[in-house]
Design an enzyme around this catalytic site. Structure first.
Site, PDB file in Angstrom:
ATOM      1  N   GLU A 236       0.884  -1.169   0.000  1.00 12.49           N
ATOM      2  CA  GLU A 236       0.000   0.000   0.000  1.00 12.49           C
ATOM      3  C   GLU A 236       0.912   1.207   0.000  1.00 12.49           C
ATOM      4  O   GLU A 236       1.552   1.517   1.002  1.00 12.49           O
ATOM      5  CB  GLU A 236      -0.916  -0.018   1.227  1.00 12.49           C
ATOM      6  CG  GLU A 236      -2.100   0.938   1.100  1.00 12.49           C
ATOM      7  CD  GLU A 236      -1.818   2.316   1.651  1.00 12.49           C
ATOM      8  OE1 GLU A 236      -1.365   3.185   0.860  1.00 12.49           O
ATOM      9  OE2 GLU A 236      -2.049   2.535   2.840  1.00 12.49           O
ATOM     10  N   CYS A 270      -1.840   9.317   3.160  1.00 19.26           N
ATOM     11  CA  CYS A 270      -1.697   8.859   1.777  1.00 19.26           C
ATOM     12  C   CYS A 270      -3.003   8.948   1.018  1.00 19.26           C
ATOM     13  O   CYS A 270      -3.017   9.094  -0.203  1.00 19.26           O
ATOM     14  CB  CYS A 270      -1.143   7.434   1.743  1.00 19.26           C
ATOM     15  SG  CYS A 270      -2.089   6.253   2.720  1.00 19.26           S
TER      16      CYS A 270
END
Length: 524
Positions: A236, A270
Site C-alpha cells: 500500500e 496517503c
C-alpha cells in the site's frame, strides 16, 4: 553502535522514551519462533481465534485516552485526530472481523462446472501463509498496522511487526494492546529495526508473506528484493488524491470535506486530498468558503484540545512541502488561503495549512505526493475535464466526487482510476472494515482491510474428491486407442456441436466412456 531508539515528541523535542534495537539474528530467531507458534495457532478454529482476540477491544476502550495521548505525543497529531483515526477504529474493525472471519474463511464447495466432471466434487480451503511480516508507517502508527495484524492473526498466521522508527512509543503501546489477547507465545512479535535493514532482514530469513505500507520508491525496492525468493508481497503505497467538485455540489459541504480530508493529521495522509478540481460555476463560492475556513484553522501544539491541526512528524517531510510550494509559486501559482501558527517560536515542526490556486499539471504539487498541509485548487470547465485531470497521475489510491446527483456522481466515480472513490466524502473509508483499501497504478499491489486482506494472507487450496471411488479408472485413463480418441471427440461434439444430428452422434460415441470407467481390461 546504537543499541536503542530514542523517541522524541516532534513538536516539543521532549524525550519520550527509549526502545531497544533488535539485530538481524533477533529477526531470524523471531521468524523461527513464529513458525513454531503458528502451527499451534492455525490448529485452533477461527471462532476460537476470534474469541481469544476480542479482549483487545475491551483493552482499547478502557485505555482509549491513554492511547490517544501516546499517539499524539509520539506522532505530533492532535489528540482528536488520534482518537478518531487511530483509536476509535480499533474496536469497530475488531468487532467486524471477529464476527465475519468464520464465514470469510469457511471452506467453500465447488460443484462440477461441466457434465464431463459429474463425479468430481471440489472444496476450496484457505491456508494461512505461516509467518507474515508487516512493516507500518509513522503517519497513522496504530490503525494502519491494526487492520493487518488482526486479520493476519484471525487467518491463522503468526505476525512479525516492524513499526516506524519515529513512533516507537506507539509501538510499545500497540504491543501491549495485542498482548492483552490470549495468544500462544510467539504468534505476535514486535521488532525494532532500522528501516534500511528490515526488508532484507525479513526477506532473507524466510518470511512467508510481506505487507508494506509506505512510499512508492521503498515499495519498489522491497518488491524487487522479494522477487529473488518469490516471496508474495502486499504493497500500500503513495497517493496524490483528487477531489472533483461538480457544478451542483453543495459548496459548503464540499469545502468542509476538503478542509478535513486535506488537513487532518497535518495532511500526512496517503489517502488525503491533495488536488481539487472545481467546476467553474461553483468555483468562486467554493473557494470563498474554503479560504475562510483555512484562514481560521488553528495550528499548534495540543495542550487544551482547542487545536485543529498539529505538526509534521519529520523535518524531512517539511522540506518536501517547501520544495513543492516554491516550485508551484515559481510556475505561477499563488497562495489563496493560509492559516496562522500558534507560538511558532516555542515549538518545532509546525507549518501553516495552505491552499494554492492558479495551479497546473506542470507543477510538482499536482503530480507528486506532497504528504503535508498543502492543497492545489484548479478551475475546470466540465466534468469530463475534471476526470481527465484526476487520472493524469501515476498514482491512484483514492478519490472523491462531490455532487447532489448521486447517480451522476457514481457514473463519474466509475471513470476515475483509483482503488476507492467516495461520493460527498473522502478518506474515511479507510476506517470501514467492510471496504477494501488499496490503489491502482503505483499506489500499490493487493488490498488491505475487508475480506480481500483475508485472501491476501491466505493461499487458496482446492481439494478435489471423486465420489466414484468404486470405479476402476477414469474415462480418459490408459490404455489409449483410436476408439478412445473417437469417443473423447464425440464428447466434444455432444456438448458443443452444431445441429441435433451431430450432437446425437456425439452422445452415442460418448456413452461407452461411462462403461469404460467400470471395466478393468480392454482398450475401448
Amino acid at each position: 553502535m546504537e543499541t536503542k531508539t530514542e523517541s522524541r515528541n516532534p513538536i516539543t523535542g521532549e524525550v519520550l522514551g527509549q526502545v531497544p534495537l533488535n539485530t538481524i539474528d533477533d529477526v531470524r530467531e523471531a521468524i523461527r519462533k513464529g513458525r513454531e507458534a503458528q502451527k499451534i495457532w492455525a490448529g485452533i478454529s477461527v471462532k476460537e481465534r476470534a474469541k481469544r482476540l476480542l479482549p483487545i477491544r475491551d483493552y482499547m476502550v478502557e485505555h482509549a485516552e491513554e492511547l490517544a495521548e501516546i499517539i499524539s505525543r509520539d506522532n505530533g497529531k492532535v489528540r482528536l485526530d488520534a482518537l478518531i483515526a487511530d483509536v476509535l477504529t480499533g474496536p469497530l474493525i475488531l468487532s467486524y472481523y471477529c464476527k465475519h472471519a468464520p464465514k470469510i474463511l469457511a471452506d467453500e464447495t465447488l460443484w462440477p462446472g461441466s457434465i464431463v466432471w459429474f463425479h468430481k466434487i471440489s472444496k476450496l480451503v484457505r491456508v494461512p501463509f505461516g509467518v507474515v511480516g508487516i512493516i507500518s508507517p509513522w503517519n497513522y502508527p496504530f490503525t494502519i498496522p491494526f487492520h493487518e495484524v488482526i486479520i493476519a492473526l484471525l487467518a491463522g498466521n503468526a505476525v512479525l511487526l516492524k513499526m516506524a522508527t519515529q513512533t516507537q512509543m506507539v509501538g510499545m503501546a500497540f504491543k501491549k494492546t495485542i498482548e492483552s489477547a490470549d495468544l500462544p507465545e510467539g504468534v505476535f512479535q514486535y521488532i525494532n529495526l532500522p528501516g534500511r535493514l528490515v526488508g532484507d532482514a525479513f526477506l532473507e530469513n524466510g518470511i512467508d508473506k510481506l505487507c508494506f505500507t509506505g512510499s512508492v520508491p521503498v515499495g519498489k525496492k522491497l518488491m524487487a528484493k522479494a522477487a529473488e525468493t518469490l516471496t508474495p508481497v502486499s504493497l500500500e503505497l503513495g497517493g496524490n488524491d483528487p477531489a472533483l467538485i461538480c457544478a451542483d455540489a453543495d459548496p459548503y459541504r464540499a469545502a468542509m470535506g476538503v478542509l478535513w480530508a486535506g488537513f487532518s493529521n497535518a495532511g500526512q495522509t496517503c489517502g488525503g486530498i491533495e488536488r481539487v478540481y472545481v467546476h467553474e460555476e461553483i468555483y468562486d463560492a467554493f473557494l470563498a468558503i474554503l479560504k475562510e475556513k483555512v484562514d481560521h484553522l488553528r495550528v499548534g501544539y495540543d495542550t487544551d484540545f482547542n487545536v485543529d491541526m498539529g505538526g509534521m512528524t519529520t523535518e524531512s517531510q517539511i522540506e518536501v512541502i517547501q520544495f513543492h510550494l516554491e516550485d508551484a509559486l515559481k510556475k505561477g501559482a499563488r497562495i489563496a488561503a493560509e492559516s496562522k501558527v500558534n507560538n511558532p517560536g516555542s515549538y518545532k515542526n509546525l507549518i501553516p495549512a495552505r491552499v494554492l490556486v492558479d495551479v497546473n499539471h506542470e507543477m510538482r504539487l499536482m503530480q507528486e505526493e506532497s504528504f503535508g498541509p498543502i492543497v492545489g485548487v484548479m478551475k475546470v470547465r466540465s466534468e469530463e475535464e475534471a476526470v481527465r485531470l484526476a487520472n493524469d497521475s501515476n498514482m491512484g489510491l483514492s478519490a472523491s466526487v462531490w455532487s447532489k446527483n448521486l447517480k451522476k456522481a457514481e457514473r463519474l466515480a466509475r471513470q476515475i482510476q483509483a482503488g476507492a472513490v467516495l461520493i460527498n466524502d473522502h478518506l474515511m473509508s479507510h476506517a470501514m472494515a467492510e471496504t477494501p483499501w488499496g490503489g491502482f497504478k503505483e499506489s500499490g499491489i493487493g488490498r488491505t482491510h475487508s475480506q480481500f486482506f483475508f485472501y491476501e494472507v491466505t493461499e487458496p487450496q482446492v481439494i478435489v474428491k471423486d465420489w466414484l471411488s468404486f470405479a476402476k479408472r477414469d474415462m480418459w485413463w490408459h490404455p489409449y486407442s483410436k476408439p478412445l480418441y473417437d469417443r473423447i471427440l464425440g464428447t466434444l461434439h455432444f456438448l458443443y456441436g452444431k445441429g441435433i444430428r451431430k450432437r446425437t452422434n456425439g452422445l452415442l460415441k460418448m456413452l461407452p466412456l461411462i462403461w469404460r470407467m467400470f471395466t478393468k481390461n480392454g482398450k475401448k
